[in-house]
Design an enzyme around this catalytic site. Structure first.
Site, PDB file in Angstrom:
ATOM      1  N   LYS A 112     -33.158   8.299  -8.601  1.00 12.60           N
ATOM      2  CA  LYS A 112     -32.010   9.026  -8.050  1.00 12.60           C
ATOM      3  C   LYS A 112     -31.946   8.907  -6.526  1.00 12.60           C
ATOM      4  CE  LYS A 112     -31.053  12.051 -11.917  1.00 12.60           C
ATOM      5  NZ  LYS A 112     -30.683  13.390 -12.405  1.00 12.60           N
ATOM      6  N   LYS A 193     -30.951   3.908 -19.558  1.00 13.63           N
ATOM      7  CA  LYS A 193     -30.723   5.075 -20.415  1.00 13.63           C
ATOM      8  C   LYS A 193     -29.289   5.554 -20.267  1.00 13.63           C
ATOM      9  CE  LYS A 193     -31.743   9.535 -18.192  1.00 13.63           C
ATOM     10  NZ  LYS A 193     -30.601  10.307 -18.704  1.00 13.63           N
ATOM     11  N   LYS A 196     -25.543  10.957 -17.629  1.00 15.42           N
ATOM     12  CA  LYS A 196     -24.340  11.592 -17.087  1.00 15.42           C
ATOM     13  C   LYS A 196     -24.000  10.997 -15.733  1.00 15.42           C
ATOM     14  CE  LYS A 196     -25.891  15.978 -18.711  1.00 15.42           C
ATOM     15  NZ  LYS A 196     -26.665  17.022 -18.068  1.00 15.42           N
TER      16      LYS A 196
HETATM   17  P1  ATP Z   1     -28.421  13.121 -15.128  1.00 11.74           P
HETATM   18  O1  ATP Z   1     -28.084  11.663 -15.160  1.00 11.74           O
HETATM   19  O2  ATP Z   1     -27.510  13.947 -14.276  1.00 11.74           O
HETATM   20  O3  ATP Z   1     -29.892  13.387 -14.870  1.00 11.74           O
HETATM   21  P2  ATP Z   1     -28.877  13.305 -17.929  1.00 11.74           P
HETATM   22  O4  ATP Z   1     -27.936  12.529 -18.765  1.00 11.74           O
HETATM   23  O5  ATP Z   1     -30.219  12.709 -17.687  1.00 11.74           O
HETATM   24  O6  ATP Z   1     -28.117  13.644 -16.597  1.00 11.74           O
HETATM   25  P3  ATP Z   1     -30.084  15.902 -18.173  1.00 11.74           P
HETATM   26  O7  ATP Z   1     -29.331  17.180 -18.115  1.00 11.74           O
HETATM   27  O8  ATP Z   1     -30.860  15.477 -16.979  1.00 11.74           O
HETATM   28  O9  ATP Z   1     -29.037  14.749 -18.575  1.00 11.74           O
HETATM   29  O10 ATP Z   1     -31.051  15.923 -19.429  1.00 11.74           O
HETATM   30  C1  ATP Z   1     -30.900  16.857 -20.504  1.00 11.74           C
HETATM   31  C2  ATP Z   1     -31.773  16.436 -21.665  1.00 11.74           C
HETATM   32  O11 ATP Z   1     -31.254  15.248 -22.272  1.00 11.74           O
HETATM   33  C3  ATP Z   1     -33.219  16.114 -21.281  1.00 11.74           C
HETATM   34  O12 ATP Z   1     -34.060  16.606 -22.300  1.00 11.74           O
HETATM   35  C4  ATP Z   1     -33.253  14.621 -21.259  1.00 11.74           C
HETATM   36  O13 ATP Z   1     -34.543  14.097 -21.520  1.00 11.74           O
HETATM   37  C5  ATP Z   1     -32.285  14.291 -22.386  1.00 11.74           C
HETATM   38  N1  ATP Z   1     -31.698  12.962 -22.211  1.00 11.74           N
HETATM   39  C6  ATP Z   1     -30.945  12.559 -21.160  1.00 11.74           C
HETATM   40  N2  ATP Z   1     -30.557  11.291 -21.333  1.00 11.74           N
HETATM   41  C7  ATP Z   1     -31.077  10.876 -22.519  1.00 11.74           C
HETATM   42  C8  ATP Z   1     -31.034   9.662 -23.256  1.00 11.74           C
HETATM   43  N3  ATP Z   1     -30.351   8.614 -22.793  1.00 11.74           N
HETATM   44  N4  ATP Z   1     -31.677   9.585 -24.443  1.00 11.74           N
HETATM   45  C9  ATP Z   1     -32.359  10.667 -24.930  1.00 11.74           C
HETATM   46  N5  ATP Z   1     -32.451  11.839 -24.280  1.00 11.74           N
HETATM   47  C10 ATP Z   1     -31.810  11.956 -23.097  1.00 11.74           C
HETATM   48 MG    MG Z   2     -31.512  13.640 -16.271  1.00 16.21          MG
END
Ligand code: ATP
Ligand code: MG
Length: 329
Positions: A112, A193, A196
């Site tokens: 990040k 991955k 968001k």
């Molecule tokens: P950001 O990119 O803003 O960090 P994010 O998509 O990683 O957003 P988070 O809110 O950080 O979402 O994560 C929430 C939950 O979703 C965590 O338990 C994280 O491990 C899980 N998670 C996020 N992305 C994935 C993915 N691609 N596959 C499986 N689990 C995920």
């Molecule tokens: Mg995340």
């Protein structure tokens, strides 16, 4: 009963398939088997810049999606992170136990920090806040995706470090990471991955996507040059990701899914997957939209959750302050 706790950041209008399959589906299962706590991480959200109006809105939207996906406030304690001041209080204490180098080694920080022009101290101390989230509630298990494994390992280290230095205080939590669905990949870049914060939404399936949009994203998913449907995450990441998602929605283990599509073409898998995803997510989307029509009711539910969470968090922070030697008032 074993205590389960996890959170999701309020950083988007809709959660995506990675959040849903990697985290939220586990939450829903665990509310029947665990003493369950799930929160909306709005404090983590501001580690990168957020618009205030949008953050408030997304906090409620995330809560609505928790319920839309099947979390039940009668069974789980559902709350907003910032409603419990002890998260910030414990975070400070844990920051003081964390080495600078230790924090700088976290891959999420490196990722990040690389992507953001302005790198805040909060982005660096994120894992200490996450450790506080977990340790405050003495959680036994933390259901998360694979990307959070390193932060959980740090949480365990911090719990042990604190216990060693100040006396037994914290439960050392176990990661609840499901092997097959722990990492859902971007449909356009199956080596990254699904996220968001990905620059383009094209490879991200949002659980609130309209059926047409959803189907289109699946149909344009990147696969690979040969045409054989096989599960091989290294050699065929695109198809393997689609098979994983199909397996998660259908409940059929991956070998069964591979057998089902044996000899068929990629297009066939994509269409079947799009249909399955649309049907599986339809009730989640509809319930979420209904809940969003009544924000006052959502706020009331979050208030009740905060009262339940506060009772536990306050007990822990009182003990922590005592142990580190803060003079009582
Ligand atoms: P950001 O990119 O803003 O960090 P994010 O998509 O990683 O957003 P988070 O809110 O950080 O979402 O994560 C929430 C939950 O979703 C965590 O338990 C994280 O491990 C899980 N998670 C996020 N992305 C994935 C993915 N691609 N596959 C499986 N689990 C995920
Ligand atoms: Mg995340």
């Amino acid at each position: 009963q074993s205590r389960s706790l996890s959170g999701i950041q309020a950083t988007s209008d809709s959660l995506h398939l990675g959040n849903y399959i990697g985290a939220l589906q586990q939450f829903v299962e665990q509310q029947d088997t665990h003493d369950a706590f799930f929160f909306i991480a709005n404090m983590h959200a501001i580690t990168v810049e957020q618009d205030p109006t949008e953050l408030r809105d997304r906090t409620l939207r995330t809560a609505a999606q928790f319920l839309g996906a099947g979390l039940d406030p009668e069974k789980s304690t559902i709350f907003v992170q910032s409603h419990i001041p002890a998260h910030a209080q414990l975070s400070w204490v844990l920051e003081c136990l964390t080495g600078l180098g230790e924090a700088q080694r976290m891959t999420q920080f490196k990722d990040k920090a690389g992507k953001n022009e302005h790198v805040s101290l909060g982005l660096l101390t994120y894992p200490a806040l996450m450790a506080a989230d977990i340790l405050l509630y003495q959680a036994d298990v933390v259901p998360v995706g694979e990307d959070q494994r390193q932060h959980l390992e740090l949480t365990r280290n911090l719990a042990e470090r604190f216990n060693h230095r100040y006396g037994q205080t914290f439960t050392v939590p176990e990661p609840g990471i499901l092997k097959e669905t722990a990492k859902i990949y971007d449909l356009q870049d199956p080596t990254a991955k699904m996220s968001k914060s990905a620059p383009s939404p094209a490879g991200r399936i949002d659980i609130l996507d309209e059926p047409k949009v959803l189907a289109k994203k699946f149909k344009s998913a990147v696969t690979d040059n040969d045409t054989v449907i096989a599960y091989d995450p290294e050699g065929k990441p695109g198809v393997s990701n689609l098979l994983t998602i199909y397996s998660a929605f259908s409940g059929t283990p991956i070998p069964g899914v591979v057998a089902e599509f044996d000899g068929k073409m990629y297009g066939h898998l994509k269409v079947a997957l799009a249909d399955l995803a649309v049907e599986s997510l339809r009730p989640v989307r509809e319930r979420t939209q209904e809940l969003l029509n009544d924000p006052a009711e959502l706020a009331r539910m979050l208030h009740i959750g905060a009262d339940k969470a506060a009772a536990i968090a306050e007990t822990t922070i009182r003990e922590v302050y005592e142990r580190v030697g803060f003079l009582s008032r």
